[in-house]
Scaffold this motif. Sequence first.
Motif, PDB file in Angstrom:
ATOM      1  N   ASP A 172      51.381  44.892  31.392  1.00 50.13           N
ATOM      2  CA  ASP A 172      50.661  43.700  31.841  1.00 50.13           C
ATOM      3  C   ASP A 172      51.689  42.728  32.417  1.00 50.13           C
ATOM      4  OD1 ASP A 172      49.216  41.391  32.200  1.00 50.13           O
ATOM      5  OD2 ASP A 172      48.314  41.377  30.207  1.00 50.13           O
ATOM      6  N   PRO A 173      51.803  42.616  33.757  1.00 51.59           N
ATOM      7  CA  PRO A 173      52.843  41.768  34.361  1.00 51.59           C
ATOM      8  C   PRO A 173      52.441  40.295  34.414  1.00 51.59           C
ATOM      9  CG  PRO A 173      51.614  42.859  36.085  1.00 51.59           C
ATOM     10  CD  PRO A 173      51.021  43.332  34.777  1.00 51.59           C
ATOM     11  N   ASN A 174      52.152  39.727  33.237  1.00 50.99           N
ATOM     12  CA  ASN A 174      51.658  38.347  33.143  1.00 50.99           C
ATOM     13  C   ASN A 174      52.815  37.350  33.184  1.00 50.99           C
ATOM     14  OD1 ASN A 174      52.551  39.280  30.652  1.00 50.99           O
ATOM     15  ND2 ASN A 174      50.998  38.195  29.470  1.00 50.99           N
ATOM     16  N   PRO A 202      47.723  43.568  36.812  1.00 54.96           N
ATOM     17  CA  PRO A 202      47.942  42.141  37.059  1.00 54.96           C
ATOM     18  C   PRO A 202      46.625  41.431  37.347  1.00 54.96           C
ATOM     19  CG  PRO A 202      48.374  43.381  39.042  1.00 54.96           C
ATOM     20  CD  PRO A 202      48.042  44.394  37.986  1.00 54.96           C
ATOM     21  N   SER A 203      46.547  40.162  37.007  1.00 52.48           N
ATOM     22  CA  SER A 203      45.477  39.323  37.527  1.00 52.48           C
ATOM     23  C   SER A 203      45.928  38.805  38.886  1.00 52.48           C
ATOM     24  CB  SER A 203      45.212  38.143  36.587  1.00 52.48           C
ATOM     25  OG  SER A 203      46.319  37.249  36.609  1.00 52.48           O
ATOM     26  N   GLU A 204      45.015  38.214  39.629  1.00 44.63           N
ATOM     27  CA  GLU A 204      45.385  37.648  40.918  1.00 44.63           C
ATOM     28  C   GLU A 204      46.413  36.524  40.734  1.00 44.63           C
ATOM     29  OE1 GLU A 204      43.116  36.641  45.102  1.00 44.63           O
ATOM     30  OE2 GLU A 204      42.038  36.330  43.221  1.00 44.63           O
ATOM     31  N   ASP A 205      46.258  35.741  39.651  1.00 41.73           N
ATOM     32  CA  ASP A 205      47.235  34.687  39.359  1.00 41.73           C
ATOM     33  C   ASP A 205      48.615  35.272  39.067  1.00 41.73           C
ATOM     34  OD1 ASP A 205      45.395  32.644  39.673  1.00 41.73           O
ATOM     35  OD2 ASP A 205      44.856  32.600  37.555  1.00 41.73           O
ATOM     36  N   ASP A 206      48.651  36.385  38.289  1.00 42.32           N
ATOM     37  CA  ASP A 206      49.931  37.047  38.008  1.00 42.32           C
ATOM     38  C   ASP A 206      50.601  37.481  39.308  1.00 42.32           C
ATOM     39  OD1 ASP A 206      49.390  36.888  35.251  1.00 42.32           O
ATOM     40  OD2 ASP A 206      48.462  38.876  35.222  1.00 42.32           O
ATOM     41  N   THR A 234      42.849  42.491  38.761  1.00 42.43           N
ATOM     42  CA  THR A 234      41.623  41.790  38.384  1.00 42.43           C
ATOM     43  C   THR A 234      41.522  40.478  39.161  1.00 42.43           C
ATOM     44  OG1 THR A 234      42.763  40.856  36.456  1.00 42.43           O
ATOM     45  CG2 THR A 234      41.455  42.851  36.115  1.00 42.43           C
ATOM     46  N   LEU A 235      40.288  40.160  39.571  1.00 40.75           N
ATOM     47  CA  LEU A 235      40.030  39.048  40.483  1.00 40.75           C
ATOM     48  C   LEU A 235      39.027  38.053  39.913  1.00 40.75           C
ATOM     49  CD1 LEU A 235      39.682  41.279  43.686  1.00 40.75           C
ATOM     50  CD2 LEU A 235      41.705  39.967  42.994  1.00 40.75           C
ATOM     51  N   GLY A 236      39.009  37.879  38.579  1.00 41.89           N
ATOM     52  CA  GLY A 236      38.097  36.922  37.965  1.00 41.89           C
ATOM     53  C   GLY A 236      36.643  37.279  38.229  1.00 41.89           C
TER      54      GLY A 236
END
Length: 318
Positions: A172-174, A202-206, A234-236
Amino acid sequence: MLKLDETLNFHTKKNDLLSIGEILIDLISNEYDANSSSNCYHKHFGGSPSNIAMNAKKLGIRSVVASAVGQDGSGDFLLKQLQDSGMNTECIQTADEATSMVMLTKSQSTPTPIFYREADYQLVYTPKLEHYLNESKILHFSCWPISRSPARHTIEKSIEVAKENGLLICFDPNYHERLWEKGMDGISYIQSIIAKCDIVKPSEDDAERLFGRDLPERYIEKFLKLGAKLVILTLGKNGAMVSNGSTIETFSTLATNVVDTTGAGDAFWSGFYAGIVTGYTIRKSIQIGFATSAYKLQYTGAVVDLPKLEVLCSIYQI
């Protein structure tokens, strides 16, 4: 190549998931307040790898968390939460430093964290940890343990042993700049780690924190170029984009009621792991990840009373 419509074959092991990293206190405000000016916070069990392991166990797979807590009341609280959930605590180490903590604003989008770190990154590599690596199917870790030593060295050794034993390695590259030691280029280090991993989520923010503002497709290309075998971006509320380097596919979120987003990504990981370990395809496991996240989003805090996997699949008709 990890194909979405195939199942993963694991060696027979006594444990399904070993999640290594932080265990800490989440202090979450009782008000939606982007400026962190709330006067009232509630204490919750927290730490991404710990959340994932606990939620995965609730879904019905065998999981162990390796982490470090302080010899204080907060550490006792976290250990009791694990024990009350029936979790194995043999890989929980104790340190002289205070138990780590994160303050979070209750949020319906992305929560704003304030980090207070001491005990969590004191995690060291031990024979006990190596035993559980050898007995697990999946190794999971995030940016927290690789951001500071000695935990960074623990993860590096764990990856080496995991590769020798054929574990699925997931990251998880948070990335958050404030997690890292001053003067260290955390972004370059993370990029070097990705090549050693099978799956990154990753999330889009990450992704924006790692690469700057860009299109989702471009983020995926960058993670793949760095060596990831499967990227779940992931894009919320817009779901996710997933690629193995051959195709890019989109997935829709299943969330309809969002009370608190704390731990939503952790819940996704838990559902995804439960799916692939149970023998579902990667595609269905991603859908199970979204179902787990949707269920968690209805409640405050990262660890919630999840139903068993088959019940969850029935609720969300997947």
